[in-house]
Write a protein that holds these residues in place. Structure first.
Motif, mmCIF file in Angstrom:
data_model
loop_
_atom_site.group_PDB
_atom_site.id
_atom_site.type_symbol
_atom_site.label_atom_id
_atom_site.label_comp_id
_atom_site.label_asym_id
_atom_site.label_seq_id
_atom_site.Cartn_x
_atom_site.Cartn_y
_atom_site.Cartn_z
ATOM 1 N N ILE A 53 3.361 -4.410 -1.515
ATOM 2 C CA ILE A 53 3.356 -5.410 -0.459
ATOM 3 C C ILE A 53 2.506 -4.948 0.707
ATOM 4 O O ILE A 53 1.715 -5.716 1.266
ATOM 5 C CB ILE A 53 4.796 -5.692 0.004
ATOM 6 N N ILE A 54 2.669 -3.668 1.072
ATOM 7 C CA ILE A 54 1.888 -3.145 2.202
ATOM 8 C C ILE A 54 0.405 -3.259 1.891
ATOM 9 O O ILE A 54 -0.399 -3.685 2.747
ATOM 10 C CB ILE A 54 2.287 -1.692 2.489
ATOM 11 N N GLY A 55 0.017 -2.917 0.665
ATOM 12 C CA GLY A 55 -1.397 -2.985 0.308
ATOM 13 C C GLY A 55 -1.929 -4.403 0.384
ATOM 14 O O GLY A 55 -2.995 -4.667 0.959
ATOM 15 N N LEU B 197 -4.974 -8.691 3.087
ATOM 16 C CA LEU B 197 -5.111 -10.047 3.597
ATOM 17 C C LEU B 197 -5.541 -10.050 5.055
ATOM 18 O O LEU B 197 -6.323 -10.892 5.483
ATOM 19 C CB LEU B 197 -3.779 -10.787 3.471
ATOM 20 N N LEU B 198 -4.984 -9.073 5.802
ATOM 21 C CA LEU B 198 -5.275 -9.094 7.219
ATOM 22 C C LEU B 198 -6.640 -8.515 7.539
ATOM 23 O O LEU B 198 -7.355 -9.037 8.380
ATOM 24 C CB LEU B 198 -4.200 -8.297 7.968
ATOM 25 N N PHE B 199 -6.981 -7.435 6.871
ATOM 26 C CA PHE B 199 -8.161 -6.688 7.296
ATOM 27 C C PHE B 199 -9.247 -6.584 6.244
ATOM 28 O O PHE B 199 -10.225 -5.909 6.455
ATOM 29 C CB PHE B 199 -7.759 -5.266 7.725
ATOM 30 N N GLY B 200 -9.072 -7.187 5.078
ATOM 31 C CA GLY B 200 -10.161 -7.152 4.104
ATOM 32 C C GLY B 200 -10.000 -6.057 3.075
ATOM 33 O O GLY B 200 -9.061 -5.275 3.082
ATOM 34 N N ARG B 201 -10.953 -6.011 2.164
ATOM 35 C CA ARG B 201 -10.846 -5.129 1.010
ATOM 36 C C ARG B 201 -10.761 -3.647 1.328
ATOM 37 O O ARG B 201 -9.984 -2.939 0.686
ATOM 38 C CB ARG B 201 -12.010 -5.365 0.060
ATOM 39 N N PRO B 202 -11.547 -3.119 2.264
ATOM 40 C CA PRO B 202 -11.430 -1.673 2.521
ATOM 41 C C PRO B 202 -10.015 -1.293 2.953
ATOM 42 O O PRO B 202 -9.493 -0.256 2.533
ATOM 43 C CB PRO B 202 -12.438 -1.427 3.638
ATOM 44 N N ALA B 203 -9.414 -2.159 3.781
ATOM 45 C CA ALA B 203 -8.052 -1.870 4.216
ATOM 46 C C ALA B 203 -7.094 -1.902 3.046
ATOM 47 O O ALA B 203 -6.161 -1.093 2.964
ATOM 48 C CB ALA B 203 -7.618 -2.884 5.269
ATOM 49 N N TYR B 204 -7.338 -2.824 2.112
ATOM 50 C CA TYR B 204 -6.490 -2.889 0.920
ATOM 51 C C TYR B 204 -6.582 -1.594 0.140
ATOM 52 O O TYR B 204 -5.561 -0.987 -0.233
ATOM 53 C CB TYR B 204 -6.908 -4.070 0.066
ATOM 54 N N TYR B 205 -7.802 -1.119 -0.089
ATOM 55 C CA TYR B 205 -7.940 0.103 -0.871
ATOM 56 C C TYR B 205 -7.338 1.298 -0.175
ATOM 57 O O TYR B 205 -6.661 2.129 -0.786
ATOM 58 C CB TYR B 205 -9.413 0.360 -1.193
ATOM 59 N N LEU B 206 -7.567 1.371 1.146
ATOM 60 C CA LEU B 206 -7.039 2.514 1.887
ATOM 61 C C LEU B 206 -5.524 2.543 1.859
ATOM 62 O O LEU B 206 -4.904 3.576 1.565
ATOM 63 C CB LEU B 206 -7.509 2.457 3.342
ATOM 64 N N SER B 207 -4.917 1.408 2.183
ATOM 65 C CA SER B 207 -3.456 1.406 2.248
ATOM 66 C C SER B 207 -2.861 1.579 0.865
ATOM 67 O O SER B 207 -1.827 2.227 0.698
ATOM 68 C CB SER B 207 -2.955 0.123 2.911
ATOM 69 N N LEU B 208 -3.523 1.019 -0.156
ATOM 70 C CA LEU B 208 -3.002 1.205 -1.506
ATOM 71 C C LEU B 208 -3.079 2.664 -1.911
ATOM 72 O O LEU B 208 -2.159 3.204 -2.541
ATOM 73 C CB LEU B 208 -3.779 0.342 -2.497
ATOM 74 N N LEU B 209 -4.164 3.316 -1.536
ATOM 75 C CA LEU B 209 -4.300 4.735 -1.859
ATOM 76 C C LEU B 209 -3.203 5.542 -1.187
ATOM 77 O O LEU B 209 -2.558 6.394 -1.803
ATOM 78 C CB LEU B 209 -5.665 5.215 -1.369
ATOM 79 N N TRP B 210 -2.982 5.233 0.103
ATOM 80 C CA TRP B 210 -1.943 5.960 0.816
ATOM 81 C C TRP B 210 -0.582 5.744 0.156
ATOM 82 O O TRP B 210 0.176 6.684 -0.056
ATOM 83 C CB TRP B 210 -1.922 5.488 2.275
ATOM 84 N N CYS B 211 -0.260 4.487 -0.153
ATOM 85 C CA CYS B 211 1.055 4.188 -0.732
ATOM 86 C C CYS B 211 1.183 4.762 -2.136
ATOM 87 O O CYS B 211 2.272 5.189 -2.531
ATOM 88 C CB CYS B 211 1.292 2.685 -0.771
ATOM 89 N N CYS B 212 0.099 4.777 -2.892
ATOM 90 C CA CYS B 212 0.164 5.357 -4.232
ATOM 91 C C CYS B 212 0.486 6.850 -4.150
ATOM 92 O O CYS B 212 1.353 7.352 -4.875
ATOM 93 C CB CYS B 212 -1.171 5.184 -4.962
ATOM 94 N N ALA B 213 -0.212 7.546 -3.245
ATOM 95 C CA ALA B 213 0.071 8.971 -3.094
ATOM 96 C C ALA B 213 1.509 9.194 -2.656
ATOM 97 O O ALA B 213 2.202 10.099 -3.147
ATOM 98 C CB ALA B 213 -0.902 9.578 -2.081
ATOM 99 N N ILE C 82 -0.532 3.357 -11.177
ATOM 100 C CA ILE C 82 -1.269 2.493 -12.110
ATOM 101 C C ILE C 82 -0.731 1.076 -12.060
ATOM 102 O O ILE C 82 -1.481 0.099 -11.947
ATOM 103 C CB ILE C 82 -1.189 3.064 -13.530
ATOM 104 N N PHE C 83 0.609 0.972 -12.101
ATOM 105 C CA PHE C 83 1.193 -0.362 -12.034
ATOM 106 C C PHE C 83 0.917 -1.014 -10.704
ATOM 107 O O PHE C 83 0.694 -2.223 -10.631
ATOM 108 C CB PHE C 83 2.703 -0.292 -12.254
ATOM 109 N N MET C 84 0.940 -0.220 -9.633
ATOM 110 C CA MET C 84 0.702 -0.798 -8.323
ATOM 111 C C MET C 84 -0.687 -1.412 -8.254
ATOM 112 O O MET C 84 -0.875 -2.497 -7.724
ATOM 113 C CB MET C 84 0.859 0.272 -7.238
ATOM 114 N N TYR C 85 -1.650 -0.711 -8.810
ATOM 115 C CA TYR C 85 -2.989 -1.270 -8.779
ATOM 116 C C TYR C 85 -3.100 -2.476 -9.702
ATOM 117 O O TYR C 85 -3.688 -3.505 -9.355
ATOM 118 C CB TYR C 85 -4.008 -0.199 -9.177
ATOM 119 N N TRP C 86 -2.510 -2.349 -10.879
ATOM 120 C CA TRP C 86 -2.642 -3.387 -11.900
ATOM 121 C C TRP C 86 -2.060 -4.706 -11.445
ATOM 122 O O TRP C 86 -2.589 -5.778 -11.743
ATOM 123 C CB TRP C 86 -1.913 -2.896 -13.149
#
Lengths: 82, 306
Positions: B226-228, B233-249, B295-299
Motif C-alpha cells: 500500500i505504501i508503495g 500515485l502521489l509522486f510518480g514512478r521513481p517514488a514508487y520504486y524507492l518506497s517499494l525497495l525500502w518496504c521490501c528490504a 517478489i510478491f510485493m512487486y508482482w
C-alpha cells in the motif's frame, strides 16, 4: 493475472490428481522412491526424500475415493456447462 | 376490543408481548393487530405451531383460552431457535476456529501503531521473542511481537481499494476489476500459505507455527504494497520504486528476524554456526520465505503504476 477462486479449485484438483496417478513400480522406483525403501528408521530426522515419499503415499491412500467422486462430478459438470 | 379493564393488570401485561410477537411472526395479516383480532390469533398460531393449530381453531372466539396456546407456541419457537443457533455455532466452530481467531484480533491502537512502525523500520528492534504466559502466547495487545490478523485483514481491504484508485487514475477502472483484484490477491495469498505449509512439512520443522500464524505473516506484506502504490500515485514512478525497495528490504528483515526464532533451533537462532543438513535446510527455508515476500510485493503492484 486474473485468478479466481475457481481456478484455485481447478489447480488443486489437477495437482492432487497428478500426485495420485504416480505409479510405484513403473515410475517411482526408477527414481529410488520405490516400495522397498519405505519407512526406514524411526530416527529423529526422516529427511526430505522420506517425507516426499510418505506424502505421495498418504495422498494416494486418503484421496482415492474422494478424487473419484470429485472427478466424476467435474466431468459431468464440464460436459453440461462447458 | 376484548383487552379491556375486565382483565387483571397481570394478564394485560402478559398479553401485550404476545400480541407484539404474533405481529412479527404473522406477516400476511394486515390491520391494527394490537386490537386482538382473534381470527388473527388463530392464524398466527397456525403459522407458528402446527400441533397447537387444530386445538386453537376451536378457541377462536376466546382470547383468554388462546393464551396457553400462544405461550406454548412461543416457547416451542424460541427453543427451536436456540437449538438451531447452538447447532450452527458448534458446526461453524469445527471449520473456522472462532475462539482461536479471537486471539488474533485482540489488538489495540498502541499495538497497531508499533507494529506498523516495525513493519516499515525493523532495524532498531532488539527483542523479537513472543512472551508466553503459562504455555500460551500472550495476546497481541500486550506484546508487539505476537502475530495478529487485524493488520493483514485491513491491509488486504485497503490494498483492494487502493488498487481500484490506481486503476481509476489510469482510466482502466470498472467495478468488476475490484473483485478480480481481490480474488487474485487472495488466491496468491492462499497459494503462498500452502507452499509454506508444504515446505515446512517436507523439512520436518517442529515449530509451533499454526496455519493462522502463517496467514498473518504472509498478510503483513500488504502494508508495504500500500505504501508503495500510494507513493507512486502521489509522486510518480521513481517514488514508487524507492518506497517499494525500502518496504521490501524492511519486510525481508522483519520476516527473517521473526521466523528465525520460530523455525531454527535455539543455537542457530542465536547466530552461532551450526552444521548439519537439517539446520541448513531450515535456514534455506527461512531465507526463501522471506525472499518470496518482496517478489510478491512487486508482482502484485507493478501493473498498478504505469
Amino acid at each position: 493475472m486474473a485468478f479466481t477462486l475457481y481456478s484455485l479449485i481447478q489447480t488443486a484438483i489437477l495437482c492432487i490428481n497428478a500426485i495420485a496417478v504416480l505409479h510405484e513400480e513403473r515410475f517411482l522406483s526408477k527414481f529410488g522412491f520405490g516400495v522397498e525403501q519405505g519407512v526406514g528408521g524411526f530416527g529423529d530426522d526422516p529427511g526430505v526424500k522420506a517425507q516426499v515419499l510418505s506424502l505421495i503415499r498418504s495422498v494416494r491412500t486418503v484421496m482415492r475415493v474422494p478424487l473419484i467422486l470429485v472427478n466424476s462430478a467435474s466431468i459431468v459438470l464440464l460436459l453440461l456447462f462447458g | 376490543m376484548d383487552y379491556t379493564p375486565t382483565q387483571s393488570g397481570f394478564r394485560q401485561r402478559k398479553l401485550q408481548p404476545n400480541m407484539r410477537q404474533r405481529n412479527s411472526s404473522a406477516d400476511g395479516l394486515e390491520g391494527s393487530q394490537l386490537f386482538e383480532d382473534t381470527s388473527g390469533a388463530a392464524h398466527g398460531l397456525q403459522t407458528g405451531n402446527q400441533q397447537a393449530g387444530p386445538q386453537a381453531a376451536g378457541f377462536t372466539g376466546q382470547s383468554i383460552l388462546s393464551d396457553p396456546m400462544s405461550n406454548l407456541a412461543m416457547a416451542y419457537g424460541s427453543s427451536l431457535a436456540s437449538q438451531g443457533r447452538e447447532m450452527v455455532d458448534k458446526n461453524l466452530d469445527r471449520f473456522i476456529p472462532i475462539s482461536k481467531m479471537k486471539y488474533y484480533f485482540a489488538v489495540d491502537t498502541v499495538y497497531v501503531g508499533k507494529k506498523l512502525g516495525l513493519l516499515v523500520f525493523p532495524y532498531m528492534h532488539e527483542n523479537w521473542e513472543v512472551r508466553y504466559q503459562q504455555d500460551t502466547p500472550v495476546a497481541p495487545r500486550f506484546d508487539v511481537n505476537a502475530p495478529d490478523l487485524y493488520i493483514p485483514a485491513m491491509g488486504f481491504i485497503t490494498y483492494v481499494l487502493v488498487a481500484g484508485l490506481a486503476l481509476g487514475t489510469q482510466n482502466r477502472f470498472s467495478p468488476e476489476l475490484l473483485g478480480v483484484q481481490a480474488s487474485s490477491a487472495f488466491v496468491w495469498l492462499i497459494m503462498e500459505v500452502l507452499a509454506v505449509l508444504l515446505s515446512l512439512y517436507l523439512v520436518t520443522a517442529n515449530t509451533d507455527l499454526t496455519t493462522i500464524d502463517l496467514l498473518a505473516f504472509s498478510g503483513y506484506k500488504y502494508v508495504g504494497m500500500i505504501i508503495g502504490v500510494v507513493a507512486g500515485l502521489l509522486f510518480g514512478r521513481p517514488a514508487y520504486y524507492l518506497s517499494l525497495l525500502w518496504c521490501c528490504a524492511a519486510i525481508f528483515v522483519f520476516m527473517i528476524r521473526t521466523l528465525r526464532l520460530k523455525l531454527l533451533s535455539d543455537a542457530a537462532a542465536e547466530g552461532r554456526l551450526v552444521r548439519g543438513t537439517r539446520n541448513q535446510l531450515r535456514m534455506y527455508l527461512t531465507m526463501s520465505i522471506a525472499a518470496a515476500q518482496p517478489i510478491f510485493m512487486y508482482w502484485l503492484t507493478y501493473h498498478l503504476i504505469r
